[in-house]
Design a protein around this motif. Structure first.
Motif, PDB file in Angstrom:
ATOM      1  N   LEU A 257      -2.842  -6.815  -5.400  1.00  0.00           N
ATOM      2  CA  LEU A 257      -2.710  -7.877  -4.389  1.00  0.00           C
ATOM      3  C   LEU A 257      -2.587  -9.258  -5.027  1.00  0.00           C
ATOM      4  N   SER A 258      -2.999  -9.364  -6.310  1.00  0.00           N
ATOM      5  CA  SER A 258      -2.929 -10.687  -6.953  1.00  0.00           C
ATOM      6  C   SER A 258      -1.655 -10.857  -7.778  1.00  0.00           C
ATOM      7  N   VAL A 259      -0.789  -9.841  -7.796  1.00  0.00           N
ATOM      8  CA  VAL A 259       0.425  -9.940  -8.621  1.00  0.00           C
ATOM      9  C   VAL A 259       1.495 -10.721  -7.857  1.00  0.00           C
ATOM     10  N   GLY A 260       1.900 -11.848  -8.457  1.00  0.00           N
ATOM     11  CA  GLY A 260       2.802 -12.776  -7.768  1.00  0.00           C
ATOM     12  C   GLY A 260       4.114 -12.170  -7.293  1.00  0.00           C
ATOM     13  N   ILE A 261       4.745 -11.319  -8.106  1.00  0.00           N
ATOM     14  CA  ILE A 261       6.087 -10.865  -7.737  1.00  0.00           C
ATOM     15  C   ILE A 261       6.089  -9.705  -6.728  1.00  0.00           C
ATOM     16  N   ILE A 262       4.921  -9.185  -6.402  1.00  0.00           N
ATOM     17  CA  ILE A 262       4.892  -8.098  -5.407  1.00  0.00           C
ATOM     18  C   ILE A 262       5.063  -8.706  -4.010  1.00  0.00           C
ATOM     19  N   PRO A 263       6.030  -8.207  -3.226  1.00  0.00           N
ATOM     20  CA  PRO A 263       6.285  -8.819  -1.920  1.00  0.00           C
ATOM     21  C   PRO A 263       5.158  -8.571  -0.910  1.00  0.00           C
ATOM     22  N   LYS A 264       5.142  -9.475   0.091  1.00  0.00           N
ATOM     23  CA  LYS A 264       4.081  -9.436   1.104  1.00  0.00           C
ATOM     24  C   LYS A 264       4.035  -8.084   1.819  1.00  0.00           C
ATOM     25  N   SER A 265       5.225  -7.526   2.114  1.00  0.00           N
ATOM     26  CA  SER A 265       5.265  -6.252   2.860  1.00  0.00           C
ATOM     27  C   SER A 265       4.563  -5.147   2.063  1.00  0.00           C
ATOM     28  N   GLU A 266       4.745  -5.150   0.742  1.00  0.00           N
ATOM     29  CA  GLU A 266       4.063  -4.127  -0.067  1.00  0.00           C
ATOM     30  C   GLU A 266       2.553  -4.393  -0.089  1.00  0.00           C
ATOM     31  N   LYS A 267       2.191  -5.666  -0.171  1.00  0.00           N
ATOM     32  CA  LYS A 267       0.762  -5.996  -0.200  1.00  0.00           C
ATOM     33  C   LYS A 267       0.080  -5.550   1.096  1.00  0.00           C
ATOM     34  N   GLU A 268       0.788  -5.670   2.212  1.00  0.00           N
ATOM     35  CA  GLU A 268       0.189  -5.228   3.483  1.00  0.00           C
ATOM     36  C   GLU A 268      -0.022  -3.711   3.481  1.00  0.00           C
ATOM     37  N   GLN A 269       0.920  -2.995   2.868  1.00  0.00           N
ATOM     38  CA  GLN A 269       0.731  -1.540   2.768  1.00  0.00           C
ATOM     39  C   GLN A 269      -0.454  -1.203   1.852  1.00  0.00           C
ATOM     40  N   LEU A 270      -0.587  -1.974   0.772  1.00  0.00           N
ATOM     41  CA  LEU A 270      -1.719  -1.751  -0.139  1.00  0.00           C
ATOM     42  C   LEU A 270      -3.048  -2.012   0.579  1.00  0.00           C
ATOM     43  N   VAL A 271      -3.079  -3.085   1.382  1.00  0.00           N
ATOM     44  CA  VAL A 271      -4.294  -3.392   2.138  1.00  0.00           C
ATOM     45  C   VAL A 271      -4.621  -2.222   3.074  1.00  0.00           C
ATOM     46  N   GLY A 272      -3.579  -1.649   3.692  1.00  0.00           N
ATOM     47  CA  GLY A 272      -3.776  -0.492   4.575  1.00  0.00           C
ATOM     48  C   GLY A 272      -4.420   0.661   3.824  1.00  0.00           C
ATOM     49  N   GLU A 273      -3.907   0.946   2.636  1.00  0.00           N
ATOM     50  CA  GLU A 273      -4.473   2.052   1.853  1.00  0.00           C
ATOM     51  C   GLU A 273      -5.916   1.739   1.438  1.00  0.00           C
ATOM     52  N   ILE A 274      -6.166   0.493   1.021  1.00  0.00           N
ATOM     53  CA  ILE A 274      -7.537   0.121   0.608  1.00  0.00           C
ATOM     54  C   ILE A 274      -8.503   0.294   1.781  1.00  0.00           C
ATOM     55  N   ARG A 275      -8.102  -0.216   2.964  1.00  0.00           N
ATOM     56  CA  ARG A 275      -9.035  -0.167   4.115  1.00  0.00           C
ATOM     57  C   ARG A 275      -9.280   1.266   4.572  1.00  0.00           C
ATOM     58  N   ARG A 276      -8.243   2.088   4.549  1.00  0.00           N
ATOM     59  CA  ARG A 276      -8.436   3.513   4.908  1.00  0.00           C
ATOM     60  C   ARG A 276      -9.457   4.153   3.979  1.00  0.00           C
ATOM     61  N   ARG A 277      -9.336   3.852   2.698  1.00  0.00           N
ATOM     62  CA  ARG A 277     -10.217   4.469   1.711  1.00  0.00           C
ATOM     63  C   ARG A 277     -11.623   3.880   1.740  1.00  0.00           C
ATOM     64  N   LEU A 278     -11.728   2.573   2.091  1.00  0.00           N
ATOM     65  CA  LEU A 278     -13.055   1.935   2.094  1.00  0.00           C
ATOM     66  C   LEU A 278     -13.935   2.451   3.223  1.00  0.00           C
ATOM     67  N   LYS A 279     -13.314   3.006   4.261  1.00  0.00           N
ATOM     68  CA  LYS A 279     -14.093   3.459   5.431  1.00  0.00           C
ATOM     69  C   LYS A 279     -15.245   4.379   5.035  1.00  0.00           C
ATOM     70  N   ILE A 280     -15.011   5.247   4.042  1.00  0.00           N
ATOM     71  CA  ILE A 280     -16.076   6.191   3.688  1.00  0.00           C
ATOM     72  C   ILE A 280     -17.240   5.515   2.970  1.00  0.00           C
ATOM     73  N   TYR A 281     -17.058   4.276   2.545  1.00  0.00           N
ATOM     74  CA  TYR A 281     -18.138   3.590   1.835  1.00  0.00           C
ATOM     75  C   TYR A 281     -19.005   2.758   2.777  1.00  0.00           C
ATOM     76  N   LYS A 282     -18.495   2.539   4.009  1.00  0.00           N
ATOM     77  CA  LYS A 282     -19.232   1.603   4.878  1.00  0.00           C
ATOM     78  C   LYS A 282     -20.335   2.298   5.660  1.00  0.00           C
TER      79      LYS A 282
END
Ligand SMILES: Nc1ncnc2c1ncn2[C@@H]1O[C@H](COP(=O)(O)OP(=O)(O)O)[C@@H](O)[C@H]1O
Ligand SMILES: [Mg+2]
Length: 282
Positions: A257-282
């Motif tokens: 998410l901190s890599v400058g050249i990665i586009p916003k649309s990809e970052k939103e998909q990454l956030v989706g994957e992170i949040r799906r995976r974080l659910k089991i930790y909450k």
């Protein structure tokens, strides 16, 4: 312009590559004149890799051309793994995944000093990105800190444009992000790149030709299979398990998410994957 410089061979996101002096050398010239520090880092990392028998083009030195920093390397006659993948329209994807697993496992087998250690840099990047809340970042960093530190040579950017094939032997280039640490970082990086960035990378590789939609559809349909073959091959070649690799997906996705050249649309998909995976930790 230097008289030693010849024809342009190729380019990446940060540099252009030209013939140099004769047909045995190239110069990798930074696009940005302010990149002296990162070219120096890349040069030193490449030198350490070369000295320790990693499969890399021989580095010869640092130079400056019209104020742009450059590195002289041995010229490799061959193709990038991306060129091979594209030329064969993706049909050799198992081969491509296995070659990547093999060159990475060989690299990770090296335990060498004089390269920065990776953990703090990853944490710094995770905390620097905008897309997650502070409590999510804290959770990601806690997950990361629970993983024991290893001290193996990691490449840091194992994408298909950074692997050259000469006489069926792979070589790794572009060592600016190398570090000593957990090899799963490279594996998670490759997995996330394949899952979220391979279509734009193929599009870039075949510019200015237009990517036919059926190829795009095909690549999307085999992405997860590429990842599976890659994990199967790597786990066969090492003592790392697929669970070890999986535990790095959250931190490495957060790092991307901190890599400058990665586009916003990809970052939103990454956030989706992170949040799906974080659910089991909450
Ligand atoms: N030593 C080399 N011999 C031949 N071609 C090279 C060599 N190094 C780089 N290239 C070509 O130049 C491209 C960009 O080089 P790279 O080091 O990855 O630059 P960037 O940092 O901009 O990604 C590579 O994908 C490859 O096609
Ligand atoms: Mg590159």
């Amino acid at each position: 312009m230097s008289t030693k410089m010849g024809r342009k061979i190729n380019e990446g996101s940060s540099a252009e590559v030209f013939e140099w002096e004769n047909d045995e050398k190239i110069i990798k010239l930074a696009k940005n004149k302010k990149r002296h520090q990162s070219m120096l880092t890349e040069y030193l990392n490449s030198q350490v890799a070369w000295d320790n028998g990693v499969s890399v083009p021989q580095p010869f030195g640092l130079v400056d051309v019209d104020g742009r920093p450059g590195i002289i390397f041995e010229r490799i006659y061959g193709e990038t793994l991306m060129e091979r993948f594209v030329n064969q329209k993706g049909f050799n994807y198992e081969d491509v995944a296995r070659i990547t697993a093999k060159i990475l496992s060989e690299t990770h087998g090296k335990k060498i000093p004089n390269i920065r250690s990776q953990r703090e840099a990853i944490i710094y990047s995770i905390n620097g990105a905008n897309y997650l809340t502070n409590s999510e970042k804290k959770l990601v960093v806690d997950i990361l800190n629970n993983i024991p530190i290893k001290e193996q040579l990691c490449h840091g950017d194992p994408n298909l444009n950074n692997i050259l094939i000469r006489d069926n032997k792979a070589l790794l280039i572009d060592w600016r992000h190398a570090s000593i640490g957990n090899p799963e970082t490279d594996l998670a990086e490759y997995i996330l790149m394949t899952r979220y960035a391979i279509v734009p990378m193929v599009r870039q590789a075949i510019l200015p030709r237009h990517i036919p939609s059926e190829i795009e559809y095909y690549i999307n349909s085999i992405k997860e299979e590429i990842i599976k073959v890659f994990i199967d091959e790597y786990t066969k070649l090492s003592d790392i398990t697929s669970e070890d690799i999986d535990s790095w997906i959250i931190p490495m996705a957060a790092r991307r998410l901190s890599v400058g050249i990665i586009p916003k649309s990809e970052k939103e998909q990454l956030v989706g994957e992170i949040r799906r995976r974080l659910k089991i930790y909450k």
